[in-house]
Design a protein around this motif. Structure first.
Motif, PDB file in Angstrom:
ATOM      1  N   UNK A 196     -12.934 -17.348  -8.380  1.00 52.95           N
ATOM      2  CA  UNK A 196     -13.349 -17.225  -6.989  1.00 52.95           C
ATOM      3  C   UNK A 196     -13.527 -15.767  -6.634  1.00 52.95           C
ATOM      4  N   UNK A 197     -14.400 -15.477  -5.693  1.00 54.27           N
ATOM      5  CA  UNK A 197     -14.544 -14.111  -5.203  1.00 54.27           C
ATOM      6  C   UNK A 197     -13.256 -13.684  -4.517  1.00 54.27           C
ATOM      7  N   UNK A 198     -12.845 -12.463  -4.765  1.00 60.07           N
ATOM      8  CA  UNK A 198     -11.637 -11.948  -4.122  1.00 60.07           C
ATOM      9  C   UNK A 198     -12.006 -11.465  -2.722  1.00 60.07           C
ATOM     10  N   UNK A 199     -11.500 -12.173  -1.730  1.00 61.55           N
ATOM     11  CA  UNK A 199     -11.833 -11.857  -0.342  1.00 61.55           C
ATOM     12  C   UNK A 199     -10.631 -11.370   0.461  1.00 61.55           C
ATOM     13  N   UNK A 200      -9.426 -11.518  -0.086  1.00 56.82           N
ATOM     14  CA  UNK A 200      -8.213 -11.052   0.594  1.00 56.82           C
ATOM     15  C   UNK A 200      -7.571  -9.944  -0.225  1.00 56.82           C
ATOM     16  N   UNK A 201      -6.830  -9.080   0.447  1.00 56.25           N
ATOM     17  CA  UNK A 201      -6.166  -7.969  -0.226  1.00 56.25           C
ATOM     18  C   UNK A 201      -5.218  -8.499  -1.308  1.00 56.25           C
ATOM     19  N   UNK A 202      -5.121  -7.750  -2.423  1.00 56.07           N
ATOM     20  CA  UNK A 202      -4.274  -8.206  -3.513  1.00 56.07           C
ATOM     21  C   UNK A 202      -3.863  -7.038  -4.395  1.00 56.07           C
ATOM     22  N   UNK A 203      -2.873  -7.284  -5.245  1.00 55.74           N
ATOM     23  CA  UNK A 203      -2.475  -6.325  -6.263  1.00 55.74           C
ATOM     24  C   UNK A 203      -1.659  -5.166  -5.737  1.00 55.74           C
ATOM     25  N   UNK A 204      -1.603  -4.129  -6.556  1.00 62.49           N
ATOM     26  CA  UNK A 204      -0.709  -2.999  -6.292  1.00 62.49           C
ATOM     27  C   UNK A 204      -1.109  -2.171  -5.085  1.00 62.49           C
ATOM     28  N   UNK A 205      -2.344  -2.309  -4.636  1.00 62.78           N
ATOM     29  CA  UNK A 205      -2.832  -1.471  -3.533  1.00 62.78           C
ATOM     30  C   UNK A 205      -3.011  -2.249  -2.239  1.00 62.78           C
ATOM     31  N   UNK A 206      -2.543  -3.488  -2.200  1.00 57.43           N
ATOM     32  CA  UNK A 206      -2.794  -4.353  -1.046  1.00 57.43           C
ATOM     33  C   UNK A 206      -2.188  -3.817   0.245  1.00 57.43           C
ATOM     34  N   UNK A 207      -1.133  -3.018   0.126  1.00 54.34           N
ATOM     35  CA  UNK A 207      -0.455  -2.522   1.328  1.00 54.34           C
ATOM     36  C   UNK A 207      -1.078  -1.259   1.896  1.00 54.34           C
ATOM     37  N   UNK A 208      -2.078  -0.703   1.230  1.00 55.25           N
ATOM     38  CA  UNK A 208      -2.724   0.520   1.704  1.00 55.25           C
ATOM     39  C   UNK A 208      -3.728   0.163   2.802  1.00 55.25           C
ATOM     40  N   UNK A 209      -3.322   0.385   4.033  1.00 55.43           N
ATOM     41  CA  UNK A 209      -4.138  -0.026   5.175  1.00 55.43           C
ATOM     42  C   UNK A 209      -5.417   0.779   5.310  1.00 55.43           C
ATOM     43  N   UNK A 210      -5.524   1.897   4.602  1.00 56.81           N
ATOM     44  CA  UNK A 210      -6.735   2.713   4.700  1.00 56.81           C
ATOM     45  C   UNK A 210      -7.854   2.187   3.808  1.00 56.81           C
ATOM     46  N   UNK A 211      -7.556   1.208   2.960  1.00 54.74           N
ATOM     47  CA  UNK A 211      -8.537   0.688   2.013  1.00 54.74           C
ATOM     48  C   UNK A 211      -8.849  -0.776   2.315  1.00 54.74           C
ATOM     49  N   UNK A 212      -9.531  -1.436   1.394  1.00 54.03           N
ATOM     50  CA  UNK A 212      -9.970  -2.803   1.610  1.00 54.03           C
ATOM     51  C   UNK A 212      -9.978  -3.558   0.284  1.00 54.03           C
ATOM     52  N   UNK A 213     -10.438  -4.804   0.310  1.00 58.38           N
ATOM     53  CA  UNK A 213     -10.368  -5.651  -0.871  1.00 58.38           C
ATOM     54  C   UNK A 213     -11.249  -5.145  -2.007  1.00 58.38           C
ATOM     55  N   UNK A 214     -12.343  -4.468  -1.694  1.00 57.75           N
ATOM     56  CA  UNK A 214     -13.187  -3.918  -2.751  1.00 57.75           C
ATOM     57  C   UNK A 214     -12.443  -2.816  -3.498  1.00 57.75           C
TER      58      UNK A 214
END
Length: 624
Positions: free
Chosen positions: A250-268
């Motif tokens: 499935x396409x990853x559309x929600x935040x995930x992994x080691x960087x998911x908590x970085x609010x300055x970034x996004x799912x890409x």
């Protein structure tokens, strides 16, 4: 899914012995052909080691200095070779790309690398296929999964070869003696055989494998490409849909992994982090190459992606509007730009098309601040500016670089506008930033950082959507094509298309350029599309139609590049006085002359536009 195979390093070591046997000679050199005996392929572990050896070849396409993927990119609309301090790179393709030229060098191009290494990989796959009955397996399923994986690798490399070189020799069995009697086989015959093999593999290869191994999703993805190349659009849709609608991906559309908590970034951002690509929660990865610190012996230079693709902003050639040196690359600088963005040399020079023209949507995550870098996002960090005799220059320290224009370009660049080729362009920071965290990070070779070990996507579900969109386009179902393109755009927070009547192959190619930087082999895909236009006679968005009879003289590949690539279109000169040039016949690369010379008992045809074409004989139209 299982975790990454802890035995992979051992298996790859064994397989590397196979790969290295052919690295120093042409595929058609008889010494190389007789250098490896498959006698040890008598158990499933050895068979899997051989498969992992093929994965080593594949990994090298993406990694290392002047990686082969660079050559794929510069024969396209998205990039040119930006190394302007020498005259040897493939910039004037008319003079540089010939059968007798240096076709495998960091300072020239990697056309020959693809020829040599594709056949090395095919031979390894054939070793597995020809010896498949030797081991004792736990079940038919185990045996057929190994066979299916070997079929996948062979199909992968033949798919690439026929869209790089056209008609090539078809070898389906392992060699037990040197051969010098190869003949070219027609592209469509090769593709038809690969389709049959992939359909077998689709039945037996599973998705419950170790990361880095062949998956069922990867098989169906490649089958989609082969079906497209054969003009079997309904079957391409079926193959792609089996991946898209399968529960595994499935396409990853929600935040995930080691960087998911970085609010300055996004799912890409999450999707392209080095430590997120192979984790089990990443449902988008269909097929990966694995490159870790433990594998340094196999990829000693790491990816070096930042070195290849980031502009050479650190050179003293880049000045302030007042003539002072603008930037330092010192890792100990107060503002350490090299640690923040990597130290590039601008080999991959994105075109205005790929870095500017396709980015009109300011909501797109892939071109958002902090994700995409423009030169004006960098700041003046040369400490000497603080004590400049010019007050205005002292005030520049720590502020964004000033955009050049007609009034200041001579002061900002040592060689004027020509320096902007290598030193001034935008790049996808989210894609190429690979932090130097391994044991070599403090080695002088890695300081400043140039990009280190990282896993890399070979096939990703986003491309599957775009392949199915393309199949829908060829069938004239523009609504469904638009829907699949929008699935990719929606995840990137881009504005969705609403008028299906405006969807064409250019729309799809634009989206591929946005989504698949350094993932898609752009030249291969453009040539495949050019073949489809020639086979179907369908009019392109430029109003032209094409034929197979005039394929090397008049094709969509060339027209697309001249339309979109300003360097080739305008024959822009480099600092060495070399003009960027490309010709219609570059839709296919030249067969290396060395391959023909060693093939004394047969005849490998040369492609039109290159010396030797006049001696061609009819290509084989069936499997012997």
């Amino acid at each position: 899914m299982k975790t990454i195979n802890k035995k992979l390093l051992i298996l790859c070591t064994a397989a590397l012995l196979i790969a290295d046997s052919g690295c120093k000679k042409s595929f058609l050199d008889s010494d190389q052909l007789s250098s490896y005996s498959p006698a040890n392929l008598d158990n499933p572990t050895a068979m899997k080691a051989a498969l992992n050896g093929i994965a080593l070849v594949l990994r090298k396409e993406y990694f290392g200095d002047s990686a082969p993927m660079l050559t794929e990119s510069i024969f396209s609309d998205v990039a040119v070779e930006g190394t302007t301090d020498k005259s040897t790179p493939a910039q004037d393709l008319v003079t540089r790309i010939t059968p007798d030229a240096n076709l495998n060098s960091d300072d020239f191009n990697k056309v020959g690398w693809y020829w040599d290494n594709s056949f090395i990989a095919i031979r390894q796959a054939n070793s597995v296929i020809s010896n498949i009955d030797k081991p004792k397996y736990s079940s038919d399923a185990e045996k057929n999964a190994i066979l299916g994986s070997a079929y996948f690798f062979r199909a992968y490399y033949y798919y690439r070869l026929v869209h790089q070189f056209g008609d090539v020799p078809l070898q389906l069995k392992d060699l037990d003696a040197p051969r010098t009697d190869f003949y070219s086989t027609k592209r469509e015959v090769i593709l038809a055989k690969m389709k049959t093999d992939l359909e077998f593999a689709q039945t037996w290869v599973t998705d419950n494998v170790n990361k880095g191994e062949v998956t069922k999703g990867a098989v169906s993805h490649l089958l989609t490409k082969v079906d497209l190349a054969l003009g079997k659009f309904d079957e391409a849709i079926t193959a792609a849909t089996s991946v898209i609608n399968g529960s595994k991906y499935g396409l990853m559309t929600a935040r995930f992994g080691s960087t998911a908590s970085d609010a300055t970034k996004n799912v890409v951002w999450d999707l392209h982090r080095m430590d997120n690509k192979a984790i089990s929660s990443n449902r988008e990865a269909l097929f990966l190459v694995i490159d870790r610190e433990a594998f340094q012996g196999f990829t000693p230079n790491g990816s070096q992606l930042m070195r290849n693709t980031v502009p050479a902003w650190h050179f003293a050639n880049l000045k302030t509007p007042y003539g002072g040196t603008a930037i330092t690359d010192a890792v100990t600088a107060e503002i350490p730009l090299t640690r923040m963005y990597g130290r590039g040399i601008g080999r991959y020079r994105g075109t205005p098309y790929s870095t500017q023209y396709i980015w009109t949507d300011h909501t797109d995550y892939r071109h958002a601040k902090g994700m995409w870098m423009d030169m004006t996002d960098l700041v003046y960090n040369n400490p000497a500016l603080k004590t400049s005799k010019i007050e205005a220059e002292r005030n520049l320290y720590g502020k964004p670089l000033v955009q050049y224009d007609a009034s200041n370009i001579k002061q900002m660049f040592t060689n004027g506008s020509l320096d902007t080729i290598r030193h001034w362009f935008g790049w996808p920071h989210y894609k190429v930033f690979i932090n130097s965290t391994n044991a070599l990070a403090n080695d002088p070779y890695w300081t400043p950082p140039r990009g280190t070990n990282t896993d890399w996507y070979v096939f990703r579900l986003a491309e599957t959507y775009l392949l199915r969109a393309e199949a829908y386009y060829w069938k004239g179902n523009l609504e469904l094509a638009m829907s699949d393109i929008n699935a990719v755009r929606s995840r990137a927070n881009a504005q969705l298309y609403t008028d299906a009547s405006k969807i064409n192959i250019g729309t799809i190619l634009d989206e591929r350029a946005r989504e698949l930087y350094w993932e898609e082999p752009r030249k291969t895909e453009l040539t495949r599309i050019a073949y489809i236009f020639a086979l179907t006679g369908k009019s392109a968005y430029n109003g032209k139609s094409y034929t197979m009879a005039a394929f090397s003289d008049n094709n969509f590949f060339y027209d697309r590049i001249i339309e979109k690539n300003d360097f080739y279109k305008n024959q822009v000169p480099t600092l060495q006085g070399v003009k960027y040039r490309i010709a219609p016949y570059h839709v296919l690369w030249p067969i290396p002359a060395s391959a023909q010379r060693f093939n004394t008992g047969g005849h490998i045809n040369q492609n039109k536009g290159y010396s030797g074409y006049e001696s061609n004989v009819p290509a084989l139209d069936k499997i012997e």
